[in-house]
Design an enzyme around this catalytic site. Structure first.
Site, PDB file in Angstrom:
ATOM      1  N   HIS A  13       9.575  -3.107  -6.155  1.00 22.14           N
ATOM      2  CA  HIS A  13      10.089  -2.085  -7.071  1.00 22.14           C
ATOM      3  C   HIS A  13      11.440  -2.551  -7.616  1.00 22.14           C
ATOM      4  CE1 HIS A  13      10.585   1.899  -8.764  1.00 22.14           C
ATOM      5  NE2 HIS A  13      11.830   1.885  -8.323  1.00 22.14           N
TER       6      HIS A  13
ATOM      7  N   LEU B 195       5.749   8.292  -3.443  1.00 24.63           N
ATOM      8  CA  LEU B 195       6.051   7.242  -4.423  1.00 24.63           C
ATOM      9  C   LEU B 195       7.330   6.464  -4.080  1.00 24.63           C
ATOM     10  CD1 LEU B 195       5.319   6.025  -7.255  1.00 24.63           C
ATOM     11  CD2 LEU B 195       6.925   7.696  -8.205  1.00 24.63           C
TER      12      LEU B 195
ATOM     13  N   ASN C 250       4.640  -3.239  -1.821  1.00 22.46           N
ATOM     14  CA  ASN C 250       4.991  -3.071  -3.233  1.00 22.46           C
ATOM     15  C   ASN C 250       6.345  -3.698  -3.506  1.00 22.46           C
ATOM     16  OD1 ASN C 250       4.776  -2.038  -5.914  1.00 22.46           O
ATOM     17  ND2 ASN C 250       6.122  -0.329  -5.369  1.00 22.46           N
TER      18      ASN C 250
ATOM     19  N   THR D  68       3.606   3.968   1.351  1.00 20.48           N
ATOM     20  CA  THR D  68       3.171   5.202   2.014  1.00 20.48           C
ATOM     21  C   THR D  68       2.712   6.132   0.885  1.00 20.48           C
ATOM     22  OG1 THR D  68       5.416   6.042   1.881  1.00 20.48           O
ATOM     23  CG2 THR D  68       4.805   4.953   3.943  1.00 20.48           C
TER      24      THR D  68
ATOM     25  N   ILE E   4      -0.421   5.521  -9.253  1.00 22.13           N
ATOM     26  CA  ILE E   4       0.026   6.112  -7.985  1.00 22.13           C
ATOM     27  C   ILE E   4      -1.206   6.222  -7.093  1.00 22.13           C
ATOM     28  CG2 ILE E   4       1.009   8.156  -6.889  1.00 22.13           C
ATOM     29  CD1 ILE E   4       2.640   8.577  -9.448  1.00 22.13           C
TER      30      ILE E   4
ATOM     31  N   SER F  66       3.740 -11.263 -13.917  1.00 27.33           N
ATOM     32  CA  SER F  66       4.623 -12.391 -13.581  1.00 27.33           C
ATOM     33  C   SER F  66       4.857 -12.479 -12.070  1.00 27.33           C
ATOM     34  CB  SER F  66       5.940 -12.316 -14.348  1.00 27.33           C
ATOM     35  OG  SER F  66       6.749 -11.261 -13.889  1.00 27.33           O
ATOM     36  N   ASN F  67       4.965 -11.341 -11.388  1.00 27.47           N
ATOM     37  CA  ASN F  67       5.116 -11.394  -9.922  1.00 27.47           C
ATOM     38  C   ASN F  67       3.846 -11.949  -9.271  1.00 27.47           C
ATOM     39  OD1 ASN F  67       7.745 -10.292  -8.803  1.00 27.47           O
ATOM     40  ND2 ASN F  67       7.274  -8.759 -10.367  1.00 27.47           N
TER      41      ASN F  67
HETATM   42  C1  GRF Z   1       8.124  -5.494 -11.986  1.00 23.92           C
HETATM   43  O1  GRF Z   1       9.437  -5.208 -12.374  1.00 23.92           O
HETATM   44  C2  GRF Z   1       7.775  -4.761 -10.715  1.00 23.92           C
HETATM   45  O2  GRF Z   1       8.846  -4.633  -9.844  1.00 23.92           O
HETATM   46  C3  GRF Z   1       7.394  -3.401 -11.246  1.00 23.92           C
HETATM   47  O3  GRF Z   1       6.683  -3.664 -12.429  1.00 23.92           O
HETATM   48  C4  GRF Z   1       7.123  -4.909 -12.977  1.00 23.92           C
HETATM   49  C5  GRF Z   1       5.905  -5.778 -13.103  1.00 23.92           C
HETATM   50  O4  GRF Z   1       6.166  -6.970 -13.772  1.00 23.92           O
HETATM   51  N1  GRF Z   1       6.673  -2.658 -10.255  1.00 23.92           N
HETATM   52  P1  GRF Z   1       5.098  -8.142 -13.717  1.00 23.92           P
HETATM   53  O5  GRF Z   1       3.779  -7.553 -14.202  1.00 23.92           O
HETATM   54  O6  GRF Z   1       5.014  -8.626 -12.325  1.00 23.92           O
HETATM   55  O7  GRF Z   1       5.612  -9.186 -14.669  1.00 23.92           O
END
Ligand code: GRF
Length: 227
Positions: free
Chosen positions: A115, A150, A113, A147, A98, A16-17
């Protein structure tokens, strides 16, 4: 016209991102030059790569099992795909591997990234559950430089969500994800318009860009190091 910024996106799951980055790129001087996944597209939770393929993007699936494990074969193939696509930046969007120090070093200061926590709190997995267990009042999401350690690189941007008394991990995750969907495109836009630069391993924002961000997203946390 701004120079086109070339972006590779790495995903493992629903993506989704990644979809939000692709949508944002349409209105920016940005070209998505590669979407790479490390999971089979026919795994139900890994639908992102199918979406990207249907959107006509240059896609690659690089399964660790096809390379005798993740390191170094799969990573080398991934690095070659990224270099072949001439990506300026690599956005990790739910890429669940990782990355080795060697890979991070090869793309030093180019890997970003997102998070789902207010780093440095809750590195790793199950961030929403852990915030609830701690009775946290606020939670959020962080965009940071990658970096070798993690979820530990310099913070580029954070946003905050309130934790509600009736939240469970799913409701908190979905409120946080909605925030992620705003944060990541903002970072992409800032890079594309040279309002954000990465210098010497540090994010450097233009003050005008920060002012704009605070207007667009009042819940942004002013943790940005202006250098
Ligand atoms: C998101 O919460 C992102 O922050 C994390 O994994 C999830 C991925 O969701 N690293 P999507 O695949 O982008 O829907």
């Amino acid at each position: 016209m701004d120079k086109q910024l070339r972006i590779a996106i790495l995903i493992s799951g629903r993506g989704s991102n990644m979809q939000k980055l692709v949508a944002a790129a349409a209105d920016l001087p940005v070209q998505i030059v590669l979407v790479a996944a490390d999971r089979q597209a026919d795994v139900p939770s890994a639908g992102g790569i199918n979406w990207a393929r249907n959107a006509g993007l240059n896609c690659k699936t690089l399964l660790p099992s096809d390379y005798g494990g993740r390191c170094p074969g799969q990573e080398r193939a991934l690095a070659e795909a990224i270099e072949g696509a001439e990506a300026d930046f690599i956005f990790l969007a739910g890429y669940m591997a990782i990355l080795s120090a060697e890979f991070v070093g090869r793309f030093s200061n180019k890997i970003i990234n997102i998070h789902p926590s207010l780093l440095p709190k809750y590195k790793g997995l199950h961030t929403h559950q852990r915030a609830l267990q701690d009775d946290a009042r606020e939670h959020g999401a962080t965009v940071h430089l990658v970096t070798p350690a993690l979820d530990d690189g310099p913070i580029i941007l954070q946003g905050v969500v309130d934790v509600h008394t009736d939240d469970d991990a799913d409701t908190l995750a979905s409120r946080t994800l909605a925030l992620e969907h705003r944060l990541y495109p903002l970072v992409l836009s800032a890079l594309a318009h040279a309002e954000l630069d990465i210098q010497g391993g540090k994010p450097i924002w233009k003050q005008t860009a920060l002012d704009k961000l605070h207007k667009a997203l009042p819940e942004i946390r002013p943790l940005i190091d202006l250098g």
